[in-house]
Design an enzyme around this catalytic site. Structure first.
Site, PDB file in Angstrom:
ATOM      1  N   ASP A 110      -0.775   1.583  -4.056  1.00 15.84           N
ATOM      2  CA  ASP A 110      -1.571   0.585  -4.776  1.00 15.84           C
ATOM      3  C   ASP A 110      -2.903   1.145  -5.288  1.00 15.84           C
ATOM      4  OD1 ASP A 110      -2.479   0.803  -2.133  1.00 15.84           O
ATOM      5  OD2 ASP A 110      -3.340  -1.197  -2.162  1.00 15.84           O
TER       6      ASP A 110
ATOM      7  N   LYS B 124     -11.358  -0.103  -1.159  1.00 14.43           N
ATOM      8  CA  LYS B 124     -11.477   1.333  -1.321  1.00 14.43           C
ATOM      9  C   LYS B 124     -10.843   1.703  -2.664  1.00 14.43           C
ATOM     10  CE  LYS B 124      -7.553   1.908   1.729  1.00 14.43           C
ATOM     11  NZ  LYS B 124      -7.420   1.255   3.024  1.00 14.43           N
TER      12      LYS B 124
ATOM     13  N   ASP C 178      -2.350   6.541  -3.497  1.00  9.83           N
ATOM     14  CA  ASP C 178      -1.206   5.908  -2.831  1.00  9.83           C
ATOM     15  C   ASP C 178      -0.547   4.818  -3.684  1.00  9.83           C
ATOM     16  OD1 ASP C 178      -3.217   4.006  -2.635  1.00  9.83           O
ATOM     17  OD2 ASP C 178      -2.445   3.222  -0.738  1.00  9.83           O
TER      18      ASP C 178
ATOM     19  N   SER D 183       0.809  -1.218   0.000  1.00 15.17           N
ATOM     20  CA  SER D 183       0.000   0.000   0.000  1.00 15.17           C
ATOM     21  C   SER D 183       0.846   1.274   0.000  1.00 15.17           C
ATOM     22  CB  SER D 183      -0.966  -0.039   1.178  1.00 15.17           C
ATOM     23  OG  SER D 183      -1.855   1.032   1.102  1.00 15.17           O
ATOM     24  N   HIS D 184       0.709   2.038   1.050  1.00 14.09           N
ATOM     25  CA  HIS D 184       1.365   3.340   1.131  1.00 14.09           C
ATOM     26  C   HIS D 184       2.762   3.266   1.750  1.00 14.09           C
ATOM     27  CE1 HIS D 184      -1.034   2.172   4.504  1.00 14.09           C
ATOM     28  NE2 HIS D 184      -0.193   2.817   5.278  1.00 14.09           N
TER      29      HIS D 184
ATOM     30  N   ASP E 283      -5.559   2.628  -3.792  1.00 12.98           N
ATOM     31  CA  ASP E 283      -6.861   2.569  -3.126  1.00 12.98           C
ATOM     32  C   ASP E 283      -7.132   3.778  -2.218  1.00 12.98           C
ATOM     33  OD1 ASP E 283      -5.057   1.812  -1.205  1.00 12.98           O
ATOM     34  OD2 ASP E 283      -6.081  -0.043  -0.640  1.00 12.98           O
ATOM     35  N   ARG E 284      -6.102   4.569  -1.937  1.00 12.21           N
ATOM     36  CA  ARG E 284      -6.334   5.755  -1.096  1.00 12.21           C
ATOM     37  C   ARG E 284      -6.476   7.011  -1.940  1.00 12.21           C
ATOM     38  NH1 ARG E 284      -2.871   5.495   4.448  1.00 12.21           N
ATOM     39  NH2 ARG E 284      -3.615   3.441   5.045  1.00 12.21           N
TER      40      ARG E 284
HETATM   41  C1  G1P Z   1      -4.264   1.605   8.150  1.00 16.91           C
HETATM   42  C2  G1P Z   1      -5.469   2.490   8.282  1.00 16.91           C
HETATM   43  C3  G1P Z   1      -6.727   1.704   7.982  1.00 16.91           C
HETATM   44  C4  G1P Z   1      -6.619   1.073   6.597  1.00 16.91           C
HETATM   45  C5  G1P Z   1      -5.336   0.267   6.500  1.00 16.91           C
HETATM   46  C6  G1P Z   1      -5.107  -0.269   5.097  1.00 16.91           C
HETATM   47  O1  G1P Z   1      -4.332   0.547   9.063  1.00 16.91           O
HETATM   48  O2  G1P Z   1      -5.551   3.057   9.566  1.00 16.91           O
HETATM   49  O3  G1P Z   1      -7.839   2.545   8.060  1.00 16.91           O
HETATM   50  O4  G1P Z   1      -7.715   0.251   6.330  1.00 16.91           O
HETATM   51  O5  G1P Z   1      -4.216   1.073   6.843  1.00 16.91           O
HETATM   52  O6  G1P Z   1      -4.965   0.760   4.153  1.00 16.91           O
HETATM   53  P1  G1P Z   1      -3.560   0.566  10.488  1.00 16.91           P
HETATM   54  O7  G1P Z   1      -2.101   0.800  10.167  1.00 16.91           O
HETATM   55  O8  G1P Z   1      -4.111   1.744  11.248  1.00 16.91           O
HETATM   56  O9  G1P Z   1      -3.872  -0.754  11.114  1.00 16.91           O
HETATM   57 ZN    ZN Z   2      -3.308   1.389  -0.355  1.00 12.03          ZN
END
Ligand code: G1P
Ligand code: ZN
Length: 543
Positions: A279, A376, A277, A113-114, A281-282
């Site tokens: 991947d 998302k 982000d 992801s990010h 989805d954000r």
């Molecule tokens: C974080 C975000 C959460 C999101 C997840 C995946 O998780 O807070 O809302 O669904 O990334 O993108 P966390 O690191 O808080 O467990």
């Molecule tokens: Zn992501």
């Protein structure tokens, strides 16, 4: 071609977190590490022989190696077909869309992801089920259990496949179809939004936007949809996906998307700014000199959904994660629909969407989406905003102010303390938990604690029960704070502090959130001893 059964040794800690298994690249590079986890996924699933698997990733470092390994393992384990993204690339929402469109058995998403990428960065793997969404906990727990007893895995002895060529090739008894990464997703977007109207807005020449793909997966999607289809020519930044995201942190927020923020808060700012982000989805939404919190964005999308073709017939309900502000609840109340409060993580929305109980979902962590997929979706949110702007012909700031004037404003902020020692972070949480009995009634200046608890959730569809999802401290009058430890970090612990207060008074609505929340921020330190337990004076990231 021959199927090899390779004996392997166990690895501790292959436990999927909030969103799949995420570890540093070096961890994944250990011999058998990825293979064990993939075999554990396959061993946990039933009835996939001859069926279709979707496979793709965000293109980060190790994507190319992992894709080849998984293809050979899917063939050895009896899948009938794999749909794989061109060059191994598919955004997370695109994987979800493709699984649904082709009625695949499931899919594997390769992404962290990010989190930063590159040889020193992170990698990740996640299994999605046939509805296109992340596997529920029942499955992720079974996968983890399997990783703790696995003895061997199956893999085909074959050459790497050429994923640069679109089309189908046969690999032993399995077909591999390399699909264009964007086409199916773009069609889905076109079915939801008024592309002609958005195109008109760009054609008028008066509307300027900047979209920052942060050198991540949304680059090709943004090029095809925003630039080529909708006419946002010359308005896209950083659209070539790089294995290390150009050394950046591909997280669209005020800290990590600073270049974009500077443009939107600078002289001659464009009317609209957005970023996605690693991947895809954000999303982050900005207007000229204006930041829309993800919680507000969800509320604005819900309040304006009737203006958008795909949602004009109304919303079944809205769902938000517990730490997300209650702004969407106010819209749901006005629309006379349900608003669900779920634990953090997109997987908790799947059942509500499948059962037709919710149409829009959102998380404060820059995640927004709907029943069009089961993830998302960053670009979807950008298109939703563009559709609203094209119809309302107002600035982002005006739309936001009118929204607050009608519903009141939920001031909101999240303070992250990243990579703090796990021991201290756990102590902080435990110490709050141990005081639940004595906190209610305690006063801090004008604030009196009304309740303190640990959030738990019973899924209204399958009654599954999830507990310890974040410490909530609520104050008389509706202000609240939430303490939670991240389930996606890979180094130490990340403490998240979520702060919220509400004001119906328009005279206060232009206040900066950090100013409006200043008292609560002080009280959080007093209550939790953040400095003492984490050794930190300041959050790493404020959003
Ligand atoms: C974080 C975000 C959460 C999101 C997840 C995946 O998780 O807070 O809302 O669904 O990334 O993108 P966390 O690191 O808080 O467990
Ligand atoms: Zn992501």
């Amino acid at each position: 071609m021959q199927i090899h059964t390779i004996s392997t040794q166990l690895f501790a800690g292959q436990k999927p977190g909030t969103s799949g298994l995420r570890k540093q690249v070096q961890v994944f590079q250990q011999a058998h590490y990825l293979e064990n986890f993939v075999q554990a996924i396959f061993d946990t699933l039933e009835g996939y022989a001859g069926k279709t698997l979707v496979l793709g990733g965000d293109g980060r470092y190790y994507n190319r190696n992992a894709i080849q390994t998984i293809l050979k393992m899917a063939a050895a384990n009896g899948f009938g077909r794999v749909l794989v993204g061109h060059n191994g690339l598919l955004s997370t929402p695109a994987v979800s869309a493709v699984i649904r469109q082709y009625q695949a058995f499931g899919g594997i998403v390769l992404s962290a992801s990010h989190n930063p990428g590159g040889p020193e960065g992170d990698f990740g793997i996640k299994y999605n089920i046939s509805n296109g969404g992340p596997a529920p906990e029942k499955i992720t727990e079974a996968i983890y259990a399997r990783t703790q007893s696995i003895r061997s895995y199956k893999i085909l002895a074959a050459d790497d496949l050429d994923l640069a060529r679109l089309g189908t090739v046969q690999v032993a008894d399995m077909q591999v179809e390399v699909i264009d990464s964007v086409t199916d997703y773009a069609k889905l977007m076109e079915s939801l939004f008024d592309f002609d109207r958005i195109n008109q807005m760009f054609k008028s020449g008066a509307f300027q936007m900047r979209f920052d793909a942060m050198h991540a997966i949304t680059g090709p999607y943004a090029k095809a949809i925003l630039e080529q289809r909708l006419g946002a020519a010359g308005m896209l930044l950083n659209c070539t996906p790089l294995e290390d995201f150009g050394g950046g942190h591909p997280d669209p927020n005020l800290t990590y998307a600073k270049d974009l923020v500077d443009i939107l808060f600078g002289a001659d700012a464009p009317q609209f700014g957005a970023a996605s982000d690693g991947d895809g989805d954000r999303n982050m939404i900005l207007g000229a000199h204006c930041f829309v919190t993800p919680s507000d964005s969800l509320a604005v999308l819900a309040a304006n959904a009737h203006l958008v073709p795909g949602y004009k017939d109304g919303l079944a309900g809205i769902a938000r994660s517990m730490p997300t502000s209650a702004a969407a609840d106010r819209v749901a109340a006005a629309l006379g629909i349900d608003c669900f409060e779920t634990p953090t993580g997109w997987k908790f929305f799947g059942n509500l969407l499948d059962a037709g109980k919710a149409t829009l979902c959102g998380e404060e962590s820059f995640g927004t989406g709907s029943n069009h997929v089961r993830e998302k979706d960053g670009l979807w949110a950008v298109l939703f905003w563009l559709n609203i702007l094209a119809v309302r012909q107002q600035s982002v700031g005006q739309i936001l102010r009118e929204h607050w004037a009608r519903f009141g404003r939920n001031f909101y902020s999240r303070h992250d303390y990243e990579a703090v020692p796990s021991e201290g972070a756990n102590r902080l949480i435990d110490s709050l938990r141990n005081r639940f009995g004595i906190l209610p009634g305690q006063r801090f200046g004008d604030y009196e604690i009304e309740f303190a608890d640990d959030f738990s959730y019973t899924d209204p569809v399958d009654q599954s029960f999830t507990q310890q999802q974040g410490i909530r401290i609520g104050f008389v009058g509706g202000s609240r704070m939430v303490f939670r430890l991240s389930g996606t970090g890979t180094a130490g612990a990340t403490l998240r502090l979520y702060l919220e207060s509400y004001s119906a008074d328009s005279a206060t609505h232009n206040l900066d959130a950090q100013v409006a929340l200043a008292d609560l921020i002080k009280i959080a330190e007093e209550l939790a001893g953040i400095r003492q337990h984490t050794g930190r004076d300041q959050p790493t990231v404020i959003t």
